[in-house]
Design a protein around this motif. Structure first.
Motif, PDB file in Angstrom:
ATOM      1  N   GLY A  35       7.005   3.618  -0.098  1.00 23.15           N
ATOM      2  CA  GLY A  35       6.176   2.484   0.280  1.00 23.15           C
ATOM      3  C   GLY A  35       4.878   2.394  -0.495  1.00 23.15           C
ATOM      4  O   GLY A  35       4.257   1.325  -0.553  1.00 23.15           O
ATOM      5  N   GLN A  36       4.450   3.511  -1.119  1.00 18.53           N
ATOM      6  CA  GLN A  36       3.206   3.501  -1.894  1.00 18.53           C
ATOM      7  C   GLN A  36       3.317   2.604  -3.124  1.00 18.53           C
ATOM      8  O   GLN A  36       2.384   1.872  -3.446  1.00 18.53           O
TER       9      GLN A  36
ATOM     10  N   ARG B 156       2.217  -2.604  -5.723  1.00 19.08           N
ATOM     11  CA  ARG B 156       2.677  -3.852  -6.333  1.00 19.08           C
ATOM     12  C   ARG B 156       2.176  -5.059  -5.533  1.00 19.08           C
ATOM     13  O   ARG B 156       1.813  -6.096  -6.101  1.00 19.08           O
ATOM     14  N   ALA B 157       2.163  -4.913  -4.218  1.00 12.30           N
ATOM     15  CA  ALA B 157       1.682  -6.011  -3.373  1.00 12.30           C
ATOM     16  C   ALA B 157       0.207  -6.309  -3.617  1.00 12.30           C
ATOM     17  O   ALA B 157      -0.249  -7.448  -3.436  1.00 12.30           O
ATOM     18  N   LEU B 158      -0.537  -5.279  -4.040  1.00 16.01           N
ATOM     19  CA  LEU B 158      -1.959  -5.456  -4.335  1.00 16.01           C
ATOM     20  C   LEU B 158      -2.207  -5.951  -5.756  1.00 16.01           C
ATOM     21  O   LEU B 158      -3.359  -6.094  -6.179  1.00 16.01           O
ATOM     22  N   GLY B 159      -1.129  -6.185  -6.502  1.00 17.28           N
ATOM     23  CA  GLY B 159      -1.259  -6.738  -7.841  1.00 17.28           C
ATOM     24  C   GLY B 159      -1.182  -5.744  -8.977  1.00 17.28           C
ATOM     25  O   GLY B 159      -1.376  -6.106 -10.137  1.00 17.28           O
TER      26      GLY B 159
ATOM     27  N   ALA C 296      -0.070   1.089 -11.214  1.00 14.60           N
ATOM     28  CA  ALA C 296       0.295   1.729  -9.939  1.00 14.60           C
ATOM     29  C   ALA C 296       0.461   3.230 -10.105  1.00 14.60           C
ATOM     30  O   ALA C 296       0.030   4.019  -9.250  1.00 14.60           O
ATOM     31  N   MET C 297       1.076   3.632 -11.203  1.00 16.86           N
ATOM     32  CA  MET C 297       1.241   5.061 -11.456  1.00 16.86           C
ATOM     33  C   MET C 297      -0.111   5.733 -11.653  1.00 16.86           C
ATOM     34  O   MET C 297      -0.369   6.823 -11.116  1.00 16.86           O
ATOM     35  N   ARG C 298      -0.989   5.080 -12.396  1.00 18.61           N
ATOM     36  CA  ARG C 298      -2.275   5.693 -12.748  1.00 18.61           C
ATOM     37  C   ARG C 298      -3.210   5.812 -11.547  1.00 18.61           C
ATOM     38  O   ARG C 298      -3.848   6.853 -11.347  1.00 18.61           O
ATOM     39  N   TYR C 299      -3.299   4.758 -10.751  1.00 25.33           N
ATOM     40  CA  TYR C 299      -4.317   4.720  -9.708  1.00 25.33           C
ATOM     41  C   TYR C 299      -3.798   5.083  -8.310  1.00 25.33           C
ATOM     42  O   TYR C 299      -4.605   5.406  -7.430  1.00 25.33           O
TER      43      TYR C 299
END
Length: 235
Positions: A130-131, A136-139, A145-148
């Motif tokens: 879900g992370q 992805r939902a946050l843009g 996504a991997m980095r942050y």
């Protein structure tokens, strides 16, 4: 028959200077190879989780090679093999700029990257699916996504294993003696040849390696404790 006398080693300024210099070189090898390993491990991790099977297979092959070939053999391959087929001008430049140290850092770093990447892969697999969906939902895109989001959580999960392999990397720096790098174990061997005090100098070396390994483990335990959200909440 000579009796035990540690003062012969610790009371000799020349021997102490050799030990200090060897320890400095050990730190350079260990820190340099750790930085190389961690940087490459992050790249391998991103490649392994990239879409498509090619990246995963390449990383799996890289990891398999470094896990199944002894680190000592890899160092010897780099220094006694690959070094000899480099262009003459480049080889001469390396010879004048601590080639032994450079290949020690390179060989140990490339090898340890395989272990670090697998540690972090295990840590990432412990992150809930879900992370990524939330990121992805946050843009966030895949890389963002991997980095942050995912990698920071994966590293936190992998900290105990990363600390263990960091200690192993520090201890494996002693393998650089086989290619002539002037690190701590090399200094210990030289002092033995000069002093003929085998037990005393190897005792000193054992204590130094033990203390430094325990310090690394202690720092790792502290970082693991700080990274635990439950401990963060109590602070």
């Amino acid at each position: 028959m000579k009796g035990f006398d540690l003062g012969v080693i610790l009371g000799n300024p020349e021997y102490v200077s050799m030990l200090v210099h060897g320890l400095e070189m050990t730190f350079i090898i260990a820190i340099g190879s750790w930085l190389l390993a961690m940087t490459l491990a992050l790249l391998l991790l991103a490649l392994r989780f990239s879409p498509g099977p090619v990246g995963n297979r390449l990383v799996a092959g890289y990891v398999s090679y470094h896990r199944n070939v002894p680190t000592l053999v890899q160092l010897m391959l780099w220094y006694f093999g690959i070094y000899t087929i480099l262009p003459g001008a480049f080889a001469d430049w390396l010879a004048n700029h601590s080639a032994e140290m450079a290949f020690a850092v390179l060989g140990l770093g490339l090898c340890q990257a395989a272990y670090f990447s697998e540690d972090m892969r295990s840590g990432l697999r412990a992150v809930g699916p879900g992370q990524m969906e939330a990121a992805r939902a946050l843009g966030h895109g895949y890389i963002s996504a991997m980095r942050y989001v995912l990698i920071p959580q994966g590293i936190r999960n992998a900290l105990p294993a990363l600390v263990n392999h960091s200690v192993s990397l520090f201890k494996n720096s002693s393998l650089a003696i086989v290619i002539g790098a002037p690190e701590l174990s090399h200094a210990i061997k030289e002092i033995e040849n000069l002093s003929f005090r085998t037990f005393e100098i190897y005792l000193v070396g054992t204590v130094v390696y033990l203390l430094l390994s325990l310090i690394i483990m202690g720092l790792g335990a502290y970082l693991t404790w700080r990274a635990d959200p439950a401990n963060g909440a109590r602070r």
